[in-house]
Design an enzyme around this catalytic site. Structure first.
Site, PDB file in Angstrom:
ATOM      1  N   PRO A  11       0.665  -1.272  -0.043  1.00  0.00           N
ATOM      2  CA  PRO A  11       0.098  -0.085  -0.080  1.00  0.00           C
ATOM      3  C   PRO A  11       0.846   1.197   0.141  1.00  0.00           C
ATOM      4  CG  PRO A  11      -0.153  -1.196   2.279  1.00  0.00           C
ATOM      5  CD  PRO A  11       0.509  -2.004   1.309  1.00  0.00           C
ATOM      6  N   ASN A  12       0.140   2.298  -0.780  1.00  0.00           N
ATOM      7  CA  ASN A  12       0.948   3.717  -0.879  1.00  0.00           C
ATOM      8  C   ASN A  12       2.285   3.728  -1.506  1.00  0.00           C
ATOM      9  OD1 ASN A  12      -1.376   4.974   0.682  1.00  0.00           O
ATOM     10  ND2 ASN A  12      -0.322   3.664   2.557  1.00  0.00           N
ATOM     11  N   ARG A  19       4.847  11.296  -2.322  1.00  0.00           N
ATOM     12  CA  ARG A  19       4.608  10.847  -0.854  1.00  0.00           C
ATOM     13  C   ARG A  19       5.697  10.975  -0.260  1.00  0.00           C
ATOM     14  NH1 ARG A  19       4.682   4.555   1.150  1.00  0.00           N
ATOM     15  NH2 ARG A  19       3.886   4.978   3.190  1.00  0.00           N
ATOM     16  N   TYR A  24      11.242   8.826   1.051  1.00  0.00           N
ATOM     17  CA  TYR A  24      11.018   7.810   0.264  1.00  0.00           C
ATOM     18  C   TYR A  24      11.733   8.160  -1.035  1.00  0.00           C
ATOM     19  CZ  TYR A  24       7.679   5.800   3.591  1.00  0.00           C
ATOM     20  OH  TYR A  24       7.118   5.174   4.493  1.00  0.00           O
ATOM     21  N   ASN A  75       8.292  -5.675  -1.177  1.00  0.00           N
ATOM     22  CA  ASN A  75       8.188  -4.339  -0.095  1.00  0.00           C
ATOM     23  C   ASN A  75       6.722  -4.162   0.112  1.00  0.00           C
ATOM     24  OD1 ASN A  75       8.163  -1.970   1.122  1.00  0.00           O
ATOM     25  ND2 ASN A  75       8.974  -0.985  -0.309  1.00  0.00           N
ATOM     26  N   ALA A  78       3.165  -0.752   4.748  1.00  0.00           N
ATOM     27  CA  ALA A  78       3.001  -0.580   6.038  1.00  0.00           C
ATOM     28  C   ALA A  78       2.360  -2.398   6.557  1.00  0.00           C
ATOM     29  CB  ALA A  78       1.578   0.134   6.281  1.00  0.00           C
ATOM     30  N   HIS A  81       4.667  -4.617   8.839  1.00  0.00           N
ATOM     31  CA  HIS A  81       4.468  -4.433  10.362  1.00  0.00           C
ATOM     32  C   HIS A  81       3.288  -4.907  10.888  1.00  0.00           C
ATOM     33  CE1 HIS A  81       7.642  -1.771   9.204  1.00  0.00           C
ATOM     34  NE2 HIS A  81       6.788  -1.069   8.556  1.00  0.00           N
ATOM     35  N   ASP A  88       2.050 -15.582   7.013  1.00  0.00           N
ATOM     36  CA  ASP A  88       1.523 -16.992   6.565  1.00  0.00           C
ATOM     37  C   ASP A  88       1.733 -17.516   5.089  1.00  0.00           C
ATOM     38  OD1 ASP A  88       1.246 -17.400   9.225  1.00  0.00           O
ATOM     39  OD2 ASP A  88      -0.686 -17.368   9.419  1.00  0.00           O
ATOM     40  N   GLU A  99      13.143  -9.143   1.211  1.00  0.00           N
ATOM     41  CA  GLU A  99      12.723  -8.050   1.813  1.00  0.00           C
ATOM     42  C   GLU A  99      13.165  -6.890   1.343  1.00  0.00           C
ATOM     43  OE1 GLU A  99      11.921  -8.139   5.880  1.00  0.00           O
ATOM     44  OE2 GLU A  99      10.728  -6.417   6.047  1.00  0.00           O
ATOM     45  N   HIS A 101      12.893  -2.226   1.776  1.00  0.00           N
ATOM     46  CA  HIS A 101      12.345  -0.986   1.901  1.00  0.00           C
ATOM     47  C   HIS A 101      13.165   0.195   1.349  1.00  0.00           C
ATOM     48  CE1 HIS A 101       9.607  -3.226   4.636  1.00  0.00           C
ATOM     49  NE2 HIS A 101      10.574  -3.927   5.030  1.00  0.00           N
ATOM     50  N   LEU A 102      12.310   0.945   0.915  1.00  0.00           N
ATOM     51  CA  LEU A 102      13.123   2.249   0.483  1.00  0.00           C
ATOM     52  C   LEU A 102      13.750   3.081   1.612  1.00  0.00           C
ATOM     53  CD1 LEU A 102      10.073   3.108  -1.411  1.00  0.00           C
ATOM     54  CD2 LEU A 102      12.223   3.043  -2.612  1.00  0.00           C
ATOM     55  N   SER A 103      13.219   2.994   2.898  1.00  0.00           N
ATOM     56  CA  SER A 103      13.760   3.947   3.879  1.00  0.00           C
ATOM     57  C   SER A 103      14.687   2.657   4.890  1.00  0.00           C
ATOM     58  CB  SER A 103      12.575   4.432   4.879  1.00  0.00           C
ATOM     59  OG  SER A 103      11.798   3.524   5.273  1.00  0.00           O
ATOM     60  N   ARG A 108      13.552   4.441  12.061  1.00  0.00           N
ATOM     61  CA  ARG A 108      12.370   5.359  11.965  1.00  0.00           C
ATOM     62  C   ARG A 108      11.440   5.057  13.268  1.00  0.00           C
ATOM     63  NH1 ARG A 108       9.195   4.815   6.521  1.00  0.00           N
ATOM     64  NH2 ARG A 108       8.106   6.696   7.611  1.00  0.00           N
ATOM     65  N   ARG A 112       7.809   0.711  13.089  1.00  0.00           N
ATOM     66  CA  ARG A 112       8.328   0.086  11.876  1.00  0.00           C
ATOM     67  C   ARG A 112       9.590  -0.806  12.102  1.00  0.00           C
ATOM     68  NH1 ARG A 112       5.842   3.759   8.195  1.00  0.00           N
ATOM     69  NH2 ARG A 112       5.416   5.520   9.066  1.00  0.00           N
TER      70      ARG A 112
HETATM   71  C1  DQA Z   1       8.234   1.225   3.488  1.00  0.00           C
HETATM   72  C2  DQA Z   1       8.436   1.270   4.992  1.00  0.00           C
HETATM   73  C3  DQA Z   1       7.053   1.192   5.750  1.00  0.00           C
HETATM   74  O1  DQA Z   1       7.275   1.255   6.964  1.00  0.00           O
HETATM   75  C4  DQA Z   1       6.012   2.001   5.226  1.00  0.00           C
HETATM   76  O2  DQA Z   1       4.811   1.691   5.829  1.00  0.00           O
HETATM   77  C5  DQA Z   1       6.037   2.011   3.734  1.00  0.00           C
HETATM   78  C6  DQA Z   1       7.288   1.833   2.701  1.00  0.00           C
HETATM   79  C7  DQA Z   1       9.467   1.443   2.771  1.00  0.00           C
HETATM   80  O3  DQA Z   1       9.812   0.942   1.762  1.00  0.00           O
HETATM   81  O4  DQA Z   1      10.474   2.142   3.315  1.00  0.00           O
HETATM   82  O5  DQA Z   1       4.928   2.004   3.251  1.00  0.00           O
HETATM   83  O6  DQA Z   1       8.145  -0.188   3.384  1.00  0.00           O
END
Ligand code: DQA
Length: 147
Positions: A11-12, A19, A24, A75, A78, A81, A88, A99, A101-103, A108, A112
């Protein structure tokens, strides 16, 4: 080596570029996808790249991946977490998982720091922005070559 890789975005992540660019970066998900496609060609990997805002769709895609793919790069945004359902599914599918993550999630907010996805992942790349996806593709090729 068979090298069919599925990159899943949660998501997002469709909002990348606008964003929280301080967190990011300025790249859009389309920019990241284009770089991944070019890198996949160099690495001899077959790539599919998807994004959804829906937890159930992520779970469905993971379940279906067994038929078609050799490795998942995830990725989960959210859902990383929060989603035991995604964990599962990742465990059930039995494919290697990387896995991304950008950040740097460990730098953080406390909430997270925990990742359900990590429990099913061979490894995690975080904090390198969109370049982390390219690093994940390189790691994917190594993992698949070792098989
Ligand atoms: C994220 C980190 C997550 O905590 C956050 O909810 C995201 C982006 C990242 O790529 O840094 O949506 O997965």
């Amino acid at each position: 080596m068979s090298g069919k890789v599925l990159i899943l975005n949660g998501p997002n992540l469709n909002l990348l570029g606008t964003r929280e660019p301080d967190v990011y970066g300025a790249e859009t998900l389309t920019d990241i996808e284009a770089k991944c496609r070019a890198r996949a060609v160099d690495l001899g990997l077959d790539l599919e790249f998807r994004q959804t805002n829906t937890e159930g769709e992520l779970v469905d895609w993971v379940q279906q991946a067994r038929e078609t793919f050799d490795l998942l790069i995830v990725n989960a945004g959210a859902y990383t977490h929060t989603s035991v359902a995604l964990l599962d599914a990742l465990k059930a599918v039995g494919l290697p998982v990387i896995e991304v993550h950008l950040s740097n999630i460990h730098q953080r907010e406390e909430f997270r720091h925990h990742s359900y996805v990590s429990k099913a992942a061979t490894g995690m790349i975080c904090g390198f922005g969109g370049f982390g996806y390219e690093m994940a593709l390189e790691s994917a090729q190594r993992l698949l070559n070792e098989k």
